[in-house]
Design a protein around this motif. Structure first.
Motif, PDB file in Angstrom:
ATOM      1  N   ARG A  21      19.680   6.300  27.048  1.00  0.00           N
ATOM      2  CA  ARG A  21      19.428   4.947  27.550  1.00  0.00           C
ATOM      3  C   ARG A  21      19.189   4.911  29.056  1.00  0.00           C
ATOM      4  O   ARG A  21      18.289   4.224  29.533  1.00  0.00           O
ATOM      5  N   THR A  22      19.990   5.645  29.813  1.00  0.00           N
ATOM      6  CA  THR A  22      19.813   5.648  31.261  1.00  0.00           C
ATOM      7  C   THR A  22      18.492   6.297  31.639  1.00  0.00           C
ATOM      8  O   THR A  22      17.719   5.770  32.455  1.00  0.00           O
ATOM      9  N   TYR A  23      18.219   7.469  31.059  1.00  0.00           N
ATOM     10  CA  TYR A  23      16.966   8.158  31.345  1.00  0.00           C
ATOM     11  C   TYR A  23      15.773   7.307  30.913  1.00  0.00           C
ATOM     12  O   TYR A  23      14.771   7.213  31.622  1.00  0.00           O
ATOM     13  N   TYR A  24      15.888   6.694  29.745  1.00  0.00           N
ATOM     14  CA  TYR A  24      14.779   5.902  29.222  1.00  0.00           C
ATOM     15  C   TYR A  24      14.484   4.719  30.140  1.00  0.00           C
ATOM     16  O   TYR A  24      13.323   4.416  30.434  1.00  0.00           O
ATOM     17  N   LEU A  25      15.533   4.070  30.599  1.00  0.00           N
ATOM     18  CA  LEU A  25      15.346   2.934  31.500  1.00  0.00           C
ATOM     19  C   LEU A  25      14.639   3.394  32.773  1.00  0.00           C
ATOM     20  O   LEU A  25      13.729   2.722  33.273  1.00  0.00           O
ATOM     21  N   ALA A  26      15.042   4.549  33.289  1.00  0.00           N
ATOM     22  CA  ALA A  26      14.414   5.061  34.514  1.00  0.00           C
ATOM     23  C   ALA A  26      12.940   5.382  34.286  1.00  0.00           C
ATOM     24  O   ALA A  26      12.110   5.173  35.175  1.00  0.00           O
ATOM     25  N   THR A  27      12.591   5.862  33.089  1.00  0.00           N
ATOM     26  CA  THR A  27      11.189   6.230  32.836  1.00  0.00           C
ATOM     27  C   THR A  27      10.272   5.017  32.797  1.00  0.00           C
ATOM     28  O   THR A  27       9.060   5.170  32.941  1.00  0.00           O
ATOM     29  N   THR A  28      10.818   3.828  32.614  1.00  0.00           N
ATOM     30  CA  THR A  28       9.958   2.639  32.619  1.00  0.00           C
ATOM     31  C   THR A  28       9.314   2.428  33.989  1.00  0.00           C
ATOM     32  O   THR A  28       8.347   1.675  34.106  1.00  0.00           O
ATOM     33  N   LEU A  29       9.838   3.095  35.008  1.00  0.00           N
ATOM     34  CA  LEU A  29       9.281   2.985  36.352  1.00  0.00           C
ATOM     35  C   LEU A  29       8.171   4.003  36.606  1.00  0.00           C
ATOM     36  O   LEU A  29       7.579   4.012  37.685  1.00  0.00           O
ATOM     37  N   LEU A  30       7.908   4.868  35.632  1.00  0.00           N
ATOM     38  CA  LEU A  30       6.877   5.887  35.779  1.00  0.00           C
ATOM     39  C   LEU A  30       5.547   5.390  35.210  1.00  0.00           C
ATOM     40  O   LEU A  30       5.503   4.440  34.423  1.00  0.00           O
ATOM     41  N   SER A  31       4.472   6.066  35.570  1.00  0.00           N
ATOM     42  CA  SER A  31       3.174   5.774  34.965  1.00  0.00           C
ATOM     43  C   SER A  31       3.224   6.139  33.485  1.00  0.00           C
ATOM     44  O   SER A  31       4.040   6.982  33.078  1.00  0.00           O
ATOM     45  N   PRO A  32       2.379   5.552  32.647  1.00  0.00           N
ATOM     46  CA  PRO A  32       2.415   5.837  31.206  1.00  0.00           C
ATOM     47  C   PRO A  32       2.304   7.323  30.871  1.00  0.00           C
ATOM     48  O   PRO A  32       3.013   7.819  29.982  1.00  0.00           O
ATOM     49  N   GLU A  33       1.431   8.054  31.552  1.00  0.00           N
ATOM     50  CA  GLU A  33       1.256   9.475  31.251  1.00  0.00           C
ATOM     51  C   GLU A  33       2.507  10.269  31.583  1.00  0.00           C
ATOM     52  O   GLU A  33       2.958  11.101  30.792  1.00  0.00           O
ATOM     53  N   ARG A  34       3.061  10.030  32.761  1.00  0.00           N
ATOM     54  CA  ARG A  34       4.282  10.737  33.140  1.00  0.00           C
ATOM     55  C   ARG A  34       5.436  10.327  32.235  1.00  0.00           C
ATOM     56  O   ARG A  34       6.268  11.156  31.857  1.00  0.00           O
TER      57      ARG A  34
END
Length: 321
Positions: A21-34
């Motif tokens: 959950r923590t990692y997933y939330l952080a990935t929402t700040l990345l570009s779609p490809e990353r």
């Protein structure tokens, strides 16, 4: 083929959302490809960890030193399609060799997405092998199997594969403003910091699996041995000696974060808010352990949802500047 690959990445996204959950939330700040590349690497690591925890016939697991016979030669002078095919074969052979065979459709999708990510971002294969070798240390029957670690140095050697290697896998995906090799020490340290936080949070769960990921000598300095740990677990209560030991280990953990966090400035500017968010929220698990008076056997320390959203929103604001 594109549809199959998209489906594979979508499966990885669901796994990341459910388990990280923590990692997933952080990935929402990345570009779609990353973002989907990080999901693929997370899902692959999660899959291997789950297989290890539920390995069948562990005594049949082969010595990882023999795995070199199954590792294909360095991939040069091949087309991108051939490279992807060979990477997939490498991953599957490595898993099968460690009795970690991928059989169901979801596992097939995870390997497909991970292989595509490794190829697309030219992730060094050595980081994958280092991770897999560390995971075999958790499997009974392997020559390297361990469930106890005498010193912090011993534990960090395990974390070199279980955690630092993950940080190194992510660097090519995230991008850097310096040569990758210059960013590697901090990335490895951040992986270790996350892992040690997990170990401190999950003492009870690990004991139930007959594993102790807290260094024996660090505990003994406060009069705590394994019998003491198990007695506290049985009572569901952390006593004074263990409370002091955990406070000491949390201080060591925070020192690793202090070594790692400056390295975020070495990453590509657009990814820094995401990694800062992940580091902030994961470090706050230590705050939650302290706030609960170190009662790791009575409750599982988590950062409240509203706090995670608040930190992520701050990161989003920064990323849009």
């Amino acid at each position: 083929m594109t549809g199959d690959l998209d489906a594979a990445y979508a499966s990885c996204r669901r796994i990341a959302a459910e388990h990280g959950r923590t990692y997933y939330l952080a990935t929402t700040l990345l570009s779609p490809e990353r973002r989907r590349a990080v999901h693929a690497l997370y899902a692959f690591a999660r899959m291997v960890d789950d297989i290890v925890d539920h390995a069948d016939n562990p005594a049949r697991v082969l010595d990882p030193r023999d795995a070199t016979a199954h590792r294909l030669a360095p991939l040069t002078e091949v087309s991108p399609a051939q490279h992807l095919d060979l990477v997939e074969k490498q991953l599957r052979l490595a898993l099968e060799h460690g009795n970690l065979a991928t059989t169901d459709r979801r596992r097939h999708q995870i390997v497909t997405a991970a292989a595509d990510t490794i190829t697309r971002y030219d992730i060094a294969h050595a980081h994958i092998w280092t991770f897999l070798d560390a995971m075999r240390m958790d499997v009974p029957g392997t020559a390297t199997h361990r469930t106890r670690y005498a010193t912090m140095s011993d534990l960090r050697e395990y974390m070199r594969g279980s955690a630092a290697a993950i940080g190194l896998q992510l660097l090519p995906v995230l991008g850097t403003v310096v040569p990758v090799v210059d960013a590697e020490p901090a990335a490895a340290a951040l992986g270790e910091a996350f892992q040690l936080t997990n170990f401190l949070r999950d003492v009870a769960e690990d004991l139930d699996r007959d594993r102790v990921y807290l260094p024996t000598d660090e505990l003994q300095a406060f009069g705590v041995d394994e019998d003491h740990l198990r007695a506290c677990h049985h009572r569901g209560h952390t006593d004074t000696p263990l409370r002091r030991a955990l406070a000491h280990l949390i201080a060591l953990n925070r020192d690793i974060y202090r070594q790692a966090v400056p390295g975020i400035a070495l990453l590509a500017p657009r990814v820094r808010p995401a990694i800062t968010t992940a580091a902030t929220l994961y470090a706050e698990i230590l705050d939650r352990i302290e706030a609960a008076d170190y009662q790791v056997f009575a409750t599982r320390a988590t950062v409240p949802h509203h706090r995670r959203i608040l930190v992520a929103a701050k990161g989003l604001t920064i990323s849009r500047r």
